[in-house]
Enzyme design. Sequence first.
Site, short mmCIF file in Angstrom:
data_model
loop_
_atom_site.label_atom_id
_atom_site.label_comp_id
_atom_site.label_asym_id
_atom_site.label_seq_id
_atom_site.Cartn_x
_atom_site.Cartn_y
_atom_site.Cartn_z
N GLU A 1 10.89 1.28 9.74
CA GLU A 1 11.84 2.38 9.46
C GLU A 1 11.11 3.66 9.81
OE1 GLU A 1 14.81 2.01 8.78
OE2 GLU A 1 14.87 -0.04 7.99
N LYS B 1 0.84 -1.19 0.00
CA LYS B 1 0.00 0.00 0.00
C LYS B 1 0.87 1.25 0.00
CE LYS B 1 -1.86 2.53 3.21
NZ LYS B 1 -1.72 3.84 2.56
N GLU C 1 10.78 15.75 14.92
CA GLU C 1 11.03 15.62 13.49
C GLU C 1 10.06 16.55 12.74
OE1 GLU C 1 10.00 11.89 11.46
OE2 GLU C 1 11.90 12.07 10.43
N CYS D 1 13.83 10.93 6.20
CA CYS D 1 13.92 10.51 7.60
C CYS D 1 15.33 10.68 8.14
CB CYS D 1 13.41 9.09 7.78
SG CYS D 1 14.07 7.96 6.57
P1 ADP Z 1 3.71 10.67 7.50
O1 ADP Z 1 3.54 11.05 8.94
O2 ADP Z 1 5.07 10.82 6.98
O3 ADP Z 1 2.59 11.14 6.62
P2 ADP Z 1 2.66 8.19 8.10
O4 ADP Z 1 3.47 7.43 9.04
O5 ADP Z 1 1.43 8.88 8.57
O6 ADP Z 1 3.63 9.17 7.41
O7 ADP Z 1 2.23 7.32 6.85
C1 ADP Z 1 3.07 6.39 6.23
C2 ADP Z 1 2.21 5.28 5.72
O8 ADP Z 1 1.50 4.71 6.81
C3 ADP Z 1 1.15 5.69 4.70
O9 ADP Z 1 1.05 4.67 3.72
C4 ADP Z 1 -0.11 5.75 5.54
O10 ADP Z 1 -1.28 5.52 4.78
C5 ADP Z 1 0.13 4.62 6.50
N1 ADP Z 1 -0.65 4.70 7.75
C6 ADP Z 1 -1.06 5.81 8.40
N2 ADP Z 1 -1.77 5.46 9.51
C7 ADP Z 1 -1.79 4.11 9.56
C8 ADP Z 1 -2.35 3.15 10.46
N3 ADP Z 1 -3.03 3.52 11.53
N4 ADP Z 1 -2.15 1.85 10.19
C9 ADP Z 1 -1.44 1.46 9.12
N5 ADP Z 1 -0.91 2.30 8.23
C10 ADP Z 1 -1.06 3.63 8.44
#
Ligand code: ADP
Length: 502
Positions: A275, A200, A406, A309
């Site tokens: 990561e 995804k 961050e 990151c």
């Molecule tokens: P950022 O903060 O850099 O936007 P995220 O960690 O929110 O990054 O998102 C990275 C990935 O994790 C994306 O593919 C997002 O859709 C997914 N994601 C966000 N929330 C969840 C969750 N609760 N469970 C699984 N995947 C998630």
Amino acid sequence: MTVAMNDLDSINPATREFLQATHHNYINGHWHPAASGKTLAVQDPATGETVAHVADSDAADVNVAVAAARQAFESHSWRTMKPALRERLLHRLADLMEANTAVLAELESIDNGKSAAIAGAVDIACAIDCVRFMAGMPSKLNGSTLKPSAPFLPDTELFAWANHVPIGVVGAIIPWNFPTLLFCWKLAPALAAGCSIVIKPAEETPLTALFMAQLIEEAGFPAGIVNVITGYGHTAGAAISSHPGIDKVTFTGSTEVGRLILQAATGNLKKVTLELGGKSPAIVMPDADLDIAIPGAASGIFFNHGQVCTAGSRLYVHRSIFDKVVDGVADIARNMKVGPGLDPTTELGPLVSRTQQERVCAYIAAGMEGGAEILAGGTIPDSSGFFVNPTVFVNTSHDMSIVREEIFGPVLVAMPFDDIEEVVGQANDTRFGLAASIWSRDISLVHKLAPRLRAGTVWVNCHNVIDAALPFGGFKESGWGRENGMDAVKAFTETQTTVIAL
Ligand code: ADP
């Protein structure tokens, strides 16, 4: 300053054709809309305009994708295919990526905001390199033979071996900062290990993952081995991380979401690689070659608009050269060409989304309110896109959020230090531990200092140098496990021991 718009008339016909197509999930070798029929809009961060719609998938779609991946894994279509044939398919994918570099780079730019020229030269080139590196692994994933003693079987001769067998069905959740590269960091080692995978991409940047799915289809991978579904994290992502049919989840993203994924993974105790975030120090010693260190420190934070990151977001400079280095970095920041990613002269594109722009601006405001001084930037240009000018703060302290958290944007905090003990303490004064850089010509000092830094990667006289051959991952709250190198392939395997009583 007003920023020019992205010129979508200038893109490759193949990029335009892809943008105009209807986008579906790629499951079991076929293209399916979300079961709910819902879609989500994809924005060009340089303009804020919608450029495509993709499937807004949820648990129902994840269930179908996982069932396909499970069936494909159990069918042996991939995991028992001769290593040389698996390698050939991975190389075919790399060849197709190479042939489509311009389209991948343009899609990445339109989706994420980054410069298409830089995406082609860095993101896509490194992604191809990763696929080729991992393509070499299936034939080299050897186990070991073992000679057990088993004192309770004095009269039995024993022989044993330990093998790396594929872990099974992998769920991969990737972020928006390096969509194609991180897609390949997950996909290539998982496939090299013999796994099937459900991937995804981030909801902000799903386009190149769907384009990669087209290339995967064209390369001729068996149906169901690679499945790409698009959707939000709290729906599709959460369904992947909690799915009982997934054996391992590999995630790149924020530390906060990493925690959620870990909790969701406890149901079936799936294996987890994370990561996560960083707040990486760049340390400039008094003997450093400043012709390298100044531009190096600037690119350490401003590359990919700070949405990295490993960004060198905390700059520690020896007091004797502090003004010179910081003025030099601020000068670079002031002169960076901020613009849309499709303009080949752009050095710094927009951030990925309005949310991210607002988040970064809130940090800048907090820094100013806390008494930090801005040497460069701190503003946003006049544009409907999500730009933030490259920003350099001084007069900061370790209790400020701009130093501790961050930001994931083009914001640098610079601080002077007087001696090694002080800078080691400051560099390690963070919950993160992803990377660090040292800028020095003193080889003895470098050897002594590097191991004292609590970081998964320490760069010397460079920053952000990643490579398919180099293990990559974090100490502390920056994550679990390592990507790249042979270790990355092994992370998609279980060790199986076989014992024979001869
Ligand atoms: P950022 O903060 O850099 O936007 P995220 O960690 O929110 O990054 O998102 C990275 C990935 O994790 C994306 O593919 C997002 O859709 C997914 N994601 C966000 N929330 C969840 C969750 N609760 N469970 C699984 N995947 C998630």
